[in-house]
Design a protein around this motif. Structure first.
Motif, PDB file in Angstrom:
ATOM      1  N   ARG A  98       0.836  -1.208   0.000  1.00 26.55           N
ATOM      2  CA  ARG A  98       0.000   0.000   0.000  1.00 26.55           C
ATOM      3  C   ARG A  98       0.865   1.251   0.000  1.00 26.55           C
ATOM      4  O   ARG A  98       0.570   2.236  -0.693  1.00 26.55           O
ATOM      5  CB  ARG A  98      -0.935   0.004   1.215  1.00 26.55           C
ATOM      6  CG  ARG A  98      -2.110  -0.962   1.094  1.00 26.55           C
ATOM      7  CD  ARG A  98      -3.177  -0.694   2.130  1.00 26.55           C
ATOM      8  NE  ARG A  98      -2.672  -0.782   3.489  1.00 26.55           N
ATOM      9  CZ  ARG A  98      -2.474   0.255   4.272  1.00 26.55           C
ATOM     10  NH1 ARG A  98      -2.726   1.476   3.836  1.00 26.55           N
ATOM     11  NH2 ARG A  98      -2.027   0.082   5.499  1.00 26.55           N
ATOM     12  N   THR A 101       2.200   1.738  -3.533  1.00 23.74           N
ATOM     13  CA  THR A 101       1.162   2.203  -4.449  1.00 23.74           C
ATOM     14  C   THR A 101       0.916   3.691  -4.280  1.00 23.74           C
ATOM     15  O   THR A 101       0.837   4.452  -5.249  1.00 23.74           O
ATOM     16  CB  THR A 101      -0.141   1.419  -4.212  1.00 23.74           C
ATOM     17  OG1 THR A 101       0.113   0.027  -4.392  1.00 23.74           O
ATOM     18  CG2 THR A 101      -1.235   1.866  -5.174  1.00 23.74           C
ATOM     19  N   LEU A 102       0.844   4.130  -3.025  1.00 23.98           N
ATOM     20  CA  LEU A 102       0.614   5.544  -2.752  1.00 23.98           C
ATOM     21  C   LEU A 102       1.804   6.392  -3.158  1.00 23.98           C
ATOM     22  O   LEU A 102       1.645   7.548  -3.590  1.00 23.98           O
ATOM     23  CB  LEU A 102       0.310   5.750  -1.267  1.00 23.98           C
ATOM     24  CG  LEU A 102      -0.041   7.170  -0.849  1.00 23.98           C
ATOM     25  CD1 LEU A 102      -1.313   7.641  -1.565  1.00 23.98           C
ATOM     26  CD2 LEU A 102      -0.243   7.246   0.662  1.00 23.98           C
ATOM     27  N   VAL A 104       3.582   6.257  -5.729  1.00 27.30           N
ATOM     28  CA  VAL A 104       3.449   6.627  -7.142  1.00 27.30           C
ATOM     29  C   VAL A 104       2.197   7.464  -7.362  1.00 27.30           C
ATOM     30  O   VAL A 104       2.240   8.540  -7.950  1.00 27.30           O
ATOM     31  CB  VAL A 104       3.413   5.368  -8.022  1.00 27.30           C
ATOM     32  CG1 VAL A 104       3.175   5.761  -9.477  1.00 27.30           C
ATOM     33  CG2 VAL A 104       4.699   4.585  -7.880  1.00 27.30           C
ATOM     34  N   ALA A 105       1.069   6.970  -6.851  1.00 30.08           N
ATOM     35  CA  ALA A 105      -0.215   7.645  -7.112  1.00 30.08           C
ATOM     36  C   ALA A 105      -0.281   9.011  -6.451  1.00 30.08           C
ATOM     37  O   ALA A 105      -0.933   9.924  -6.968  1.00 30.08           O
ATOM     38  CB  ALA A 105      -1.365   6.770  -6.618  1.00 30.08           C
ATOM     39  N   GLY A 106       0.390   9.179  -5.321  1.00 29.52           N
ATOM     40  CA  GLY A 106       0.296  10.431  -4.580  1.00 29.52           C
ATOM     41  C   GLY A 106       1.341  11.449  -4.940  1.00 29.52           C
ATOM     42  O   GLY A 106       1.398  12.512  -4.324  1.00 29.52           O
ATOM     43  N   ASP A 107       2.195  11.160  -5.939  1.00 29.17           N
ATOM     44  CA  ASP A 107       3.247  12.084  -6.334  1.00 29.17           C
ATOM     45  C   ASP A 107       4.077  12.498  -5.125  1.00 29.17           C
ATOM     46  O   ASP A 107       4.261  13.675  -4.836  1.00 29.17           O
ATOM     47  CB  ASP A 107       2.634  13.312  -7.010  1.00 29.17           C
ATOM     48  CG  ASP A 107       3.676  14.100  -7.796  1.00 29.17           C
ATOM     49  OD1 ASP A 107       4.702  13.510  -8.163  1.00 29.17           O
ATOM     50  OD2 ASP A 107       3.466  15.304  -8.025  1.00 29.17           O
TER      51      ASP A 107
END
Length: 226
Positions: A98, A101-102, A104-107
């Motif tokens: 998790r 994943t965050l 990358v997704a959360g910049d």
């Protein structure tokens, strides 16, 4: 996740390290174990599990082991994301995924696990109180506000791996990393994670006096920079 490397500092964890490595290798083939002067069979178990073995001939402390492991992981082909992960089985692989994943997704540059946003299974009231005191102290001295100051589960990108330089060799490295987040302007976020305290991990945990030593060392380091 072949672009991910786990960095695991290891000191006398022969009893559990094989299981920890097996769980991490289900995520990525890049598991870097820094055997920090263990006197038990940790090195042999690391090799049996198929992880990268980096040896410190003497015990240099967890901070030094992390820096060694990050430097080793940086040169692994294709690796762009990094995770620091404790060797005693307290962390969950699902939590690490998790965080990745965050990342990358959360910049973001670095994602930090927080047991106080999540859960501490098996922790005593005294331990929770001690850790919360450490959080308050860290928030006063580091310049950034967190809910968990000494959680070893972190995910970060190549920029952090290339620029972070942990100089505190021992357990004070956790405070130093937070100071480096502030000083280097890394984009960060905390996410809830679960820490599973077992009889084994509690038996290897820090004594209360170590928390005092960490606080004193942190103050001395700040005075030295001023």
């Amino acid at each position: 996740m072949k672009d991910v490397a786990f960095v695991v500092p290891v000191y006398n964890e022969a009893e559990v390290i094989r299981g920890v490595i097996d769980s991490l290798m289900a995520v990525t083939p890049h598991v870097v174990c820094v055997n920090d002067g263990s006197t038990d069979g940790s090195a042999a178990e690391i090799l049996k599990a198929g992880a990268y073995l980096v040896d410190h001939p003497i015990n240099m402390g967890q901070g030094a082991a992390l820096q060694t492991g990050i430097e080793f992981a940086r040169v692994l082909p294709g690796v762009q994301r990094f995770v620091t992960f404790d060797a005693d089985g307290q962390h969950g692989v699902d939590d690490a995924v998790r965080l990745l994943t965050l990342l990358v997704a959360g910049d973001l540059d670095i994602v930090l696990g927080s047991r106080f946003l999540g859960a501490s299974v098996g922790a005593s009231r005294f331990r929770k109180a001690l850790l919360k005191s450490a959080v308050r102290f860290s928030n006063m001295t580091s310049g950034i506000k967190l809910t968990d100051a000494h959680n070893g589960l972190r995910a970060f990108n190549r920029h952090v791996a290339d620029t972070i330089e942990i100089t505190a060799p021992d357990m004070t490295h956790a405070s130093e990393i937070i100071e480096l987040i502030a000083r280097n302007g890394y984009r960060y976020r905390e996410v809830p994670v679960t820490i599973h305290y077992t009889a084994y991990s509690l038996g290897k945990g820090q004594a209360g006096v170590n928390a005092v030593n960490i606080a004193i060392d942190t103050l001395l380091r700040k005075v030295g920079r001023s």
